[in-house]
Design an enzyme around this catalytic site. Structure first.
Site, PDB file in Angstrom:
ATOM      1  CD1 TRP A 133      -0.051  -1.677   2.791  1.00  0.00           C
ATOM      2  CD2 TRP A 133       0.714   0.513   3.122  1.00  0.00           C
ATOM      3  NE1 TRP A 133       0.689  -1.545   4.207  1.00  0.00           N
ATOM      4  CE2 TRP A 133       1.489  -0.171   4.282  1.00  0.00           C
ATOM      5  CE3 TRP A 133       1.084   1.977   3.364  1.00  0.00           C
ATOM      6  CZ2 TRP A 133       2.332   0.113   4.994  1.00  0.00           C
ATOM      7  CZ3 TRP A 133       1.878   2.307   4.135  1.00  0.00           C
ATOM      8  CH2 TRP A 133       2.619   1.530   5.041  1.00  0.00           C
ATOM      9  CG  ASN A 134       5.287   1.271   0.676  1.00  0.00           C
ATOM     10  OD1 ASN A 134       4.697   0.571  -0.386  1.00  0.00           O
ATOM     11  ND2 ASN A 134       6.260   1.501   0.908  1.00  0.00           N
ATOM     12  CE  LYS A 157      -3.522  -9.988  -1.518  1.00  0.00           C
ATOM     13  NZ  LYS A 157      -4.176  -8.661  -0.807  1.00  0.00           N
ATOM     14  CB  ALA A 159      -2.026  -3.704   0.302  1.00  0.00           C
ATOM     15  CB  SER A 160      -6.685  -6.128   2.346  1.00  0.00           C
ATOM     16  OG  SER A 160      -6.411  -7.491   1.746  1.00  0.00           O
ATOM     17  N   GLY A 209       6.690  -6.221  -0.653  1.00  0.00           N
ATOM     18  CA  GLY A 209       6.208  -6.083   0.625  1.00  0.00           C
ATOM     19  C   GLY A 209       7.227  -6.685   1.553  1.00  0.00           C
ATOM     20  CB  SER A 210       6.559  -7.772   4.896  1.00  0.00           C
ATOM     21  OG  SER A 210       5.572  -8.807   5.035  1.00  0.00           O
ATOM     22  CD  GLU A 231      12.427  -5.058  -6.145  1.00  0.00           C
ATOM     23  OE1 GLU A 231      12.983  -4.405  -5.094  1.00  0.00           O
ATOM     24  OE2 GLU A 231      12.928  -4.993  -7.080  1.00  0.00           O
ATOM     25  CG  LEU A 232      11.227  -9.054   0.161  1.00  0.00           C
ATOM     26  CD1 LEU A 232      11.849 -10.116   0.557  1.00  0.00           C
ATOM     27  CD2 LEU A 232       9.654  -9.377  -0.162  1.00  0.00           C
ATOM     28  CB  CYS A 265      11.116  -0.294   0.739  1.00  0.00           C
ATOM     29  SG  CYS A 265      11.164   0.444  -0.843  1.00  0.00           S
TER      30      CYS A 265
END
Ligand code: NAP
Length: 458
Positions: A133-134, A157, A159-160, A209-210, A231-232, A265
């Site tokens: 989401w960022n 898909k 982020a919710s 994401g994480s 990409e974390l 990030c």
């Protein structure tokens, strides 16, 4: 997690969305398969025209798009507008460079006993992108623009907590002229990701994401022998040496740490300063952090809006409390801003040591750790003492030191006398637990191509 738009500045739920059922997911994957079969009959020139049209929409509607991003995840309106424009730039970049990136690459035919030998780049099919989401537009565009230009089909898909942006992205490519289903948004929770990657109609996966999400997606893609890009997170170092322009370094340091309300990030998170310039840097940096305006993200003069979620703010509070409880010192900030919304002020902490959560974990909010070192060896050792390896910033005007940082900082990108950022023209990605593979530039396009060797005899 429910799929909903919740305004982080107020905490109010503005819209909720139904997740797709299993049958609906299946139907969407079938449509993606059919879309890929049709993509074969489109040309790069046609796709470039549609991608230019997408850029035009992003530029032309930047104000409305920005308002959507701000109410959905809390970034400031000016940052949201800049994100829409950056996305337009990336769409144009791939529209204009795809033919060059996808051109056949000749090989040395004589060396391999062929009459002709070359490398050809071919699309692989529907690729699933699991996104955060960022930077809810930029992260998707930097996957989708090269993927669609290569002739792949995109499945998102998102982020919710950013469903409106997710649906806008599907609409964007449709309005720009791409064939139906060339890019689809799947409103699903993270529990559906594994089955989608395992579906034989899906040919690859990328996740931004994480670390836990990366491990899960990487494991499933590996089990299915499908290409993946991860990409974390990051805990980027920002090293300041005595020859640096300290005034500029302190200003850029605060800008980097507060970027996207501290939720980037590649925000610098650990500030490592040579003892000769430590006092001056600390004073200027703390002044700079204090001067940033926290407030309503819709206000053009705001520098820092709320964190994107209540959970995100709680995690920051726990990390700060853990450090302070173990002896660290808060130089500014350090307490939530009371009232509606999930606001947290710019914070600087010294005395962070191994064993504290902040030393080891990614801090996803405007909180900086400040360290003092005696020389370049200690600076590099400390910068590399992390499981992450996304970016690193080094501030020095000494040419030998610049070379040393370029060689020895263990990160996917090193910026010298500047702030780590991403450009369509430069590859982007991490080392260690920050992930693998590269996005952007030609590498980002080739990540989901079959790099096919052709050998032809007489
Ligand atoms: P996140 O919780 O990992 O979520 C990212 C995406 O993965 C969301 O779509 C999420 O879906 C999904 N997801 C979560 N757990 C999953 C699982 N076990 N299996 C499959 N999918 C899963 O990360 P975030 O909080 O949105 O984003 C912040 C993180 O992204 C930070 O660590 C940041 O550093 C990193 N990031 C990295 C880069 C880069 O380029 N390296 C860029 C931006 C952000 P739900 O929303 O439905 O849970």
């Amino acid at each position: 997690m429910s799929i909903a738009t919740t305004n982080p500045a107020t905490g109010a739920v503005e819209a909720t969305f139904e997740a797709l059922s299993g049958t609906e997911i299946d139907a969407r994957l079938e449509r993606a398969r059919e879309a890929f079969a049709r993509q074969g009959s489109t040309t790069i020139e046609e796709r470039a025209g549609w991608m230019e049209a997408a850029a035009g929409i992003l530029d032309g509607e930047a104000d409305q798009i920005a308002a959507m991003l701000t109410t959905e995840m809390g970034k400031t309106i000016k940052a949201a507008r800049a994100e829409a424009r950056k996305c337009a730039g990336a769409c144009r970049f791939y529209a204009r460079n795809a033919a060059r990136f996808l051109a056949d690459r000749p090989a040395d035919a004589q060396a391999v006993g062929a009459e002709r030998a070359w490398i050809r780049y071919r699309p692989i099919g529907p690729v699933l992108a699991v996104m955060p989401w960022n930077f809810p537009l930029w992260q998707v565009i930097r996957f989708a623009a090269p993927a669609l230009m290569a002739g792949n089909v995109g499945l998102l898909k998102h982020a919710s907590n950013v469903p409106r942006t997710a649906l806008f992205l599907e609409e964007l490519f449709r309005r720009a002229g791409f064939p139906p289903d060339a890019f689809q948004t799947l409103l699903v929770g993270s529990g559906q990701v594994e089955r989608i990657i395992r579906d034989p109609r899906v040919k690859g996966a990328t996740l931004t994401g994480s670390e836990p999400a990366g491990r899960s997606v990487g494991a499933t893609a590996g089990a299915e022998i499908k290409p993946s890009v991860l990409e974390l997170g990051g805990s980027d170092a920002f090293v300041v040496m005595p020859s640096a322009d300290i005034t500029r370094a302190a200003d850029v340091a605060a800008t980097s740490r507060c970027l996207n309300n501290g939720q980037s990030c590649i925000s610098a998170k650990r500030f490592i300063v040579h003892t000769d310039v430590y006092e001056e840097f600390e004073r200027r940096f703390v002044d700079n952090m204090r001067a940033r305006r926290v407030g309503d993200p819709m206000d053009e003069s705001t520098d820092i809006g709320p964190l994107a979620s209540e959970q995100g703010r709680s995690t920051i509070e726990e990390q700060v409390a853990d450090a302070v409880g173990s002896g660290a010192t808060v130089l500014c900030g350090g307490q939530r801003i009371e009232g509606p919304g999930w606001f947290y002020p710019p914070t600087v902490i010294t005395g962070v040591t191994p064993g504290m959560r902040m030393y080891h974990e990614e801090v996803f909010g405007p909180v900086a750790s400040l360290f003092r070192v005696d020389g370049i060896d200690q600076a590099i050792d400390l910068a590399n003492d992390t499981t992450f390896g996304l970016g690193a910033n080094a501030w020095t005007r000494d040419a030998d030191e610049q070379e040393r940082f370029a060689d020895d900082l263990d990160a996917g990108q090193v910026f010298i006398n500047g702030m780590v950022t991403s450009f369509p023209d430069l590859p982007f990605g991490g080392t260690k637990h920050s992930g693998y593979g590269r996005e952007l530039a030609d590498l980002g396009m080739h990540a989901f191509c079959n790099i096919k060797t052709i050998w032809a005899g007489a």
